[in-house]
Design a protein around this motif. Structure first.
Motif, PDB file in Angstrom:
ATOM      1  N   ALA A 334      66.541  12.303  32.419  1.00  0.00           N
ATOM      2  CA  ALA A 334      65.232  11.937  31.883  1.00  0.00           C
ATOM      3  C   ALA A 334      64.530  13.156  31.283  1.00  0.00           C
ATOM      4  N   TRP A 335      64.582  14.289  31.982  1.00  0.00           N
ATOM      5  CA  TRP A 335      63.908  15.479  31.470  1.00  0.00           C
ATOM      6  C   TRP A 335      64.565  15.977  30.183  1.00  0.00           C
ATOM      7  N   SER A 336      65.882  15.953  30.101  1.00  0.00           N
ATOM      8  CA  SER A 336      66.564  16.379  28.876  1.00  0.00           C
ATOM      9  C   SER A 336      66.247  15.440  27.716  1.00  0.00           C
ATOM     10  N   ALA A 337      66.159  14.137  28.019  1.00  0.00           N
ATOM     11  CA  ALA A 337      65.826  13.170  26.977  1.00  0.00           C
ATOM     12  C   ALA A 337      64.402  13.365  26.483  1.00  0.00           C
ATOM     13  N   LEU A 338      63.485  13.621  27.402  1.00  0.00           N
ATOM     14  CA  LEU A 338      62.088  13.797  27.032  1.00  0.00           C
ATOM     15  C   LEU A 338      61.895  15.036  26.157  1.00  0.00           C
ATOM     16  N   LEU A 339      62.546  16.142  26.513  1.00  0.00           N
ATOM     17  CA  LEU A 339      62.358  17.411  25.809  1.00  0.00           C
ATOM     18  C   LEU A 339      63.236  17.549  24.567  1.00  0.00           C
ATOM     19  N   GLY A 340      64.279  16.729  24.480  1.00  0.00           N
ATOM     20  CA  GLY A 340      65.214  16.879  23.376  1.00  0.00           C
ATOM     21  C   GLY A 340      66.081  18.113  23.520  1.00  0.00           C
ATOM     22  N   ARG A 341      66.179  18.637  24.728  1.00  0.00           N
ATOM     23  CA  ARG A 341      66.973  19.818  25.068  1.00  0.00           C
ATOM     24  C   ARG A 341      67.042  19.926  26.582  1.00  0.00           C
ATOM     25  N   LYS A 342      67.846  20.852  27.086  1.00  0.00           N
ATOM     26  CA  LYS A 342      67.852  21.103  28.513  1.00  0.00           C
ATOM     27  C   LYS A 342      66.571  21.828  28.916  1.00  0.00           C
ATOM     28  N   PRO A 343      66.016  21.515  30.076  1.00  0.00           N
ATOM     29  CA  PRO A 343      64.782  22.194  30.508  1.00  0.00           C
ATOM     30  C   PRO A 343      64.987  23.697  30.663  1.00  0.00           C
ATOM     31  N   ARG A 344      63.887  24.432  30.416  1.00  0.00           N
ATOM     32  CA  ARG A 344      63.897  25.886  30.615  1.00  0.00           C
ATOM     33  C   ARG A 344      62.893  26.215  31.713  1.00  0.00           C
ATOM     34  N   SER A 345      63.375  26.828  32.757  1.00  0.00           N
ATOM     35  CA  SER A 345      62.513  27.151  33.899  1.00  0.00           C
ATOM     36  C   SER A 345      62.454  28.656  34.094  1.00  0.00           C
ATOM     37  N   LEU A 346      61.558  29.085  34.964  1.00  0.00           N
ATOM     38  CA  LEU A 346      61.471  30.495  35.328  1.00  0.00           C
ATOM     39  C   LEU A 346      62.043  30.669  36.726  1.00  0.00           C
ATOM     40  N   GLU A 347      63.117  31.409  36.810  1.00  0.00           N
ATOM     41  CA  GLU A 347      63.765  31.640  38.101  1.00  0.00           C
ATOM     42  C   GLU A 347      63.403  33.021  38.640  1.00  0.00           C
ATOM     43  N   TRP A 348      62.225  33.499  38.253  1.00  0.00           N
ATOM     44  CA  TRP A 348      61.775  34.808  38.728  1.00  0.00           C
ATOM     45  C   TRP A 348      61.580  34.768  40.240  1.00  0.00           C
ATOM     46  N   GLU A 349      61.973  35.829  40.890  1.00  0.00           N
ATOM     47  CA  GLU A 349      61.880  35.889  42.345  1.00  0.00           C
ATOM     48  C   GLU A 349      60.437  35.720  42.825  1.00  0.00           C
ATOM     49  N   ASP A 350      59.488  36.277  42.074  1.00  0.00           N
ATOM     50  CA  ASP A 350      58.098  36.255  42.515  1.00  0.00           C
ATOM     51  C   ASP A 350      57.367  34.954  42.197  1.00  0.00           C
ATOM     52  N   THR A 351      57.998  34.060  41.413  1.00  0.00           N
ATOM     53  CA  THR A 351      57.308  32.801  41.068  1.00  0.00           C
ATOM     54  C   THR A 351      58.158  31.558  41.287  1.00  0.00           C
ATOM     55  N   ARG A 352      59.431  31.711  41.663  1.00  0.00           N
ATOM     56  CA  ARG A 352      60.349  30.578  41.586  1.00  0.00           C
ATOM     57  C   ARG A 352      59.967  29.404  42.490  1.00  0.00           C
ATOM     58  N   ALA A 353      59.213  29.640  43.538  1.00  0.00           N
ATOM     59  CA  ALA A 353      58.768  28.519  44.379  1.00  0.00           C
ATOM     60  C   ALA A 353      57.944  27.528  43.572  1.00  0.00           C
ATOM     61  N   LEU A 354      57.270  28.021  42.529  1.00  0.00           N
ATOM     62  CA  LEU A 354      56.436  27.168  41.681  1.00  0.00           C
ATOM     63  C   LEU A 354      57.101  26.799  40.362  1.00  0.00           C
ATOM     64  N   THR A 355      58.002  27.654  39.864  1.00  0.00           N
ATOM     65  CA  THR A 355      58.459  27.521  38.479  1.00  0.00           C
ATOM     66  C   THR A 355      59.942  27.220  38.302  1.00  0.00           C
ATOM     67  N   ALA A 356      60.694  27.086  39.390  1.00  0.00           N
ATOM     68  CA  ALA A 356      62.146  26.924  39.288  1.00  0.00           C
ATOM     69  C   ALA A 356      62.551  25.527  38.837  1.00  0.00           C
ATOM     70  N   LEU A 357      63.773  25.416  38.323  1.00  0.00           N
ATOM     71  CA  LEU A 357      64.293  24.156  37.807  1.00  0.00           C
ATOM     72  C   LEU A 357      64.377  23.084  38.874  1.00  0.00           C
ATOM     73  N   ASP A 358      64.751  23.469  40.091  1.00  0.00           N
ATOM     74  CA  ASP A 358      64.876  22.456  41.137  1.00  0.00           C
ATOM     75  C   ASP A 358      63.525  21.816  41.450  1.00  0.00           C
ATOM     76  N   ARG A 359      62.428  22.545  41.220  1.00  0.00           N
ATOM     77  CA  ARG A 359      61.117  21.929  41.414  1.00  0.00           C
ATOM     78  C   ARG A 359      60.833  20.913  40.306  1.00  0.00           C
ATOM     79  N   LEU A 360      61.176  21.241  39.068  1.00  0.00           N
ATOM     80  CA  LEU A 360      60.952  20.297  37.969  1.00  0.00           C
ATOM     81  C   LEU A 360      61.645  18.964  38.251  1.00  0.00           C
ATOM     82  N   TYR A 361      62.866  19.037  38.746  1.00  0.00           N
ATOM     83  CA  TYR A 361      63.637  17.806  38.987  1.00  0.00           C
ATOM     84  C   TYR A 361      63.105  16.996  40.168  1.00  0.00           C
TER      85      TYR A 361
END
Length: 505
Positions: A334-361
């Motif tokens: 669903a997310w790939s269809a909505l964006l027309g591409r694969k999602p891009r997330s931030l896997e930064w160590e200091d923010t990943r609890a809020l910004t990681a791909l597994d949270r988007l899903y």
């Protein structure tokens, strides 16, 4: 940290975020009393909004000479094989992602237009608090995407003062041989005198500026409306290489639509919420990002519970509405269809609890979200269908249905008109629910420094109306005190106002 220390910390930097002199932060004279109109005279409310929306298209027409040069510069980069990057925060971040999606779905070369917003794709559906206050994050996200010498950055900020966007545009000016563009919606003189970081950008000869001042917003400070609409219109015109005739055609289409068709949807959706029900917006991949944008932006604007991470059987709390992408099974597809591409997330160590791909899903916007919501929400869930079939926009909720013909209109035009319709609809729904007073966002959520300043200013306006004079500092300390134990959907403007009035009665 105590509320007093937090308040003091904000006051030490507050001079950088006192934005009350900017037009985008002022009350629009044509919508004073909008909250009452939304409840008692929807026709007048819709008429006022439409007049202001048409004014912004006139602004774009007036600026065509500058926009034409902007478009030529963008088209030159694309013709030479370079990439065009779009970036923003909050509403401008979402419009950046929307434009990339429209580009990808319009048959253009994928990968030639890339977008990013403060916090990555997760921020599209759930605000990442304080992220936009960090200019280094803007530079960092730009670098992570591989921005290089042949690329062009279009940095988009409604107010013209967002630190994240400024960080990105200043970094781009040092990396690329193509001077980046900085788009904003306030006059240069006031912006330069009010905000030092903005003045630096405006005086930087290595950055091209495009001022798209539209005046005050329909709802005070709600730049998700006119400011983000003109920014999306102009940036879209440039990346697709469209001319003035396209803008005139867009204006003609908006003029031809009777916004009174929204009345029955506004009344029905607000009544559903008053009865403890919920609404799931069912849409398709062609329109999904614009529908998602409007529904998610309701949360920070009106202090609503944001979209829930519905990976749990029974979420602890849930939003008034949600999104379901028809025909898409599973969150990842669903997310790939909505964006027309694969999602891009931030896997930064200091923010990943809020910004990681597994949270988007964990935000499942697939075709199963309606049945999921029905299983865990206490009230009945209703379907609001929004689809595009043979260039006909179809809207239906309960027994109500409308069709708008978009024959001979491109996908960008359809999204812009849909954005205006949805912004108008949701704003008046929230007015009927008492989520603002007159045209002031009394339920604004102070999730970053800019919004803390806005909250303090609104309290000061309401105190003055009641004949009470307080200093900025006094209100700041009281606000932070109220914030200490507040729930996510508390009306902090009203709670702080009541607390101050109670202490002097």
């Amino acid at each position: 940290m105590s509320h007093k220390i937090k308040a003091q910390s904000f006051l030490e930097v507050s001079h950088q975020f006192k934005l009350g002199e900017l037009a985008t932060e002022k009350q629009h004279p044509k919508t004073i009393g909008l909250s009452d109109l939304s409840k008692n005279s929807l026709e007048l409310a819709l008429s006022a909004v439409k007049e202001i929306e048409l004014d912004l298209i006139d602004t774009a027409l007036f600026k065509q000479k500058e926009i034409n040069q902007f478009s030529l510069d963008v088209q030159e980069v694309l013709s030479e094989g370079g990439r065009v990057f779009l970036c923003g925060c909050g509403a401008t971040g979402r419009l950046s992602l929307a434009l990339e999606t429209i580009w990808n779905k319009s048959g253009a070369h994928k990968g030639r237009v890339l977008s990013f917003m403060a916090g990555g794709d997760v921020a599209l559906i759930h605000s990442i608090e304080n992220f936009e206050d960090h200019p280094d994050y803007g530079e960092r996200q730009l670098s992570d995407l591989g921005f290089c010498e042949s690329d062009l950055l279009i940095a988009i900020t409604e107010g013209g003062e967002t630190p994240f966007v400024i960080g990105a545009v200043e970094a781009a000016s040092k990396v690329s041989s193509k001077p980046p563009y900085f788009l904003y919606c306030n006059t240069d003189s006031i912006l330069s005198s009010a905000v030092e970081r903005s003045k630096k950008v405006l005086e930087n000869p290595g950055i091209k500026k495009l001022n798209l001042s539209t005046g005050e917003m329909v709802l005070t400070g709600s730049t998700r409306m006119q400011a983000s609409t003109i920014l999306m219109l102009v940036t879209g015109q440039a990346i697709f290489g469209l001319n003035q005739e396209w803008v005139l055609k867009l204006k003609h289409k908006l003029e031809s639509i009777d916004l009174n068709i929204l009345k029955k949807f506004i009344v029905s959706e607000s009544d559903i919420y008053k009865s403890n029900g919920g609404v799931v917006y069912l849409t398709d991949a062609a329109l999904g990002i614009s529908v998602l944008t409007d529904t998610t932006e309701r949360s920070p604007t009106f202090s609503l519970i944001p979209f829930e991470e519905n990976d749990k059987d029974t979420p602890d709390v849930y939003s008034l509405c949600y999104l379901s992408l028809v025909g898409e099974e599973g969150a990842k597809k669903a997310w790939s269809a909505l964006l027309g591409r694969k999602p891009r997330s931030l896997e930064w160590e200091d923010t990943r609890a809020l910004t990681a791909l597994d949270r988007l899903y964990r935000f499942d916007i697939s075709s199963t979200s309606f049945s999921k919501r029905s299983s865990y929400c206490s009230g009945e869930q209703f379907k609001f269908n929004i689809s595009l079939e043979d260039n006909r926009l179809k809207l239906s909720l309960m027994e109500h249905a409308e069709v708008i013909d978009f024959e001979e209109y491109d996908l960008l035009s359809i999204h812009l008109i849909l954005k205006i319709l949805l912004n108008t609809h949701s704003t008046l729904v929230m007015g009927r629910l008492g989520r603002y007073e007159s045209n002031i966002m009394t339920w604004v959520r102070p999730s970053n420094n800019k919004l803390i300043d806005r909250t303090i200013r609104y309290i000061l306006i309401l105190l003055k109306e009641k004949g009470v004079e307080k200093s900025y500092e006094e209100v700041c300390y009281k606000l932070f005190e109220e914030m200490e134990n507040a729930k996510k959907d508390d009306p902090l403007v009203l709670k702080t106002l009541e607390s101050i009035l109670g202490s002097i009665s």
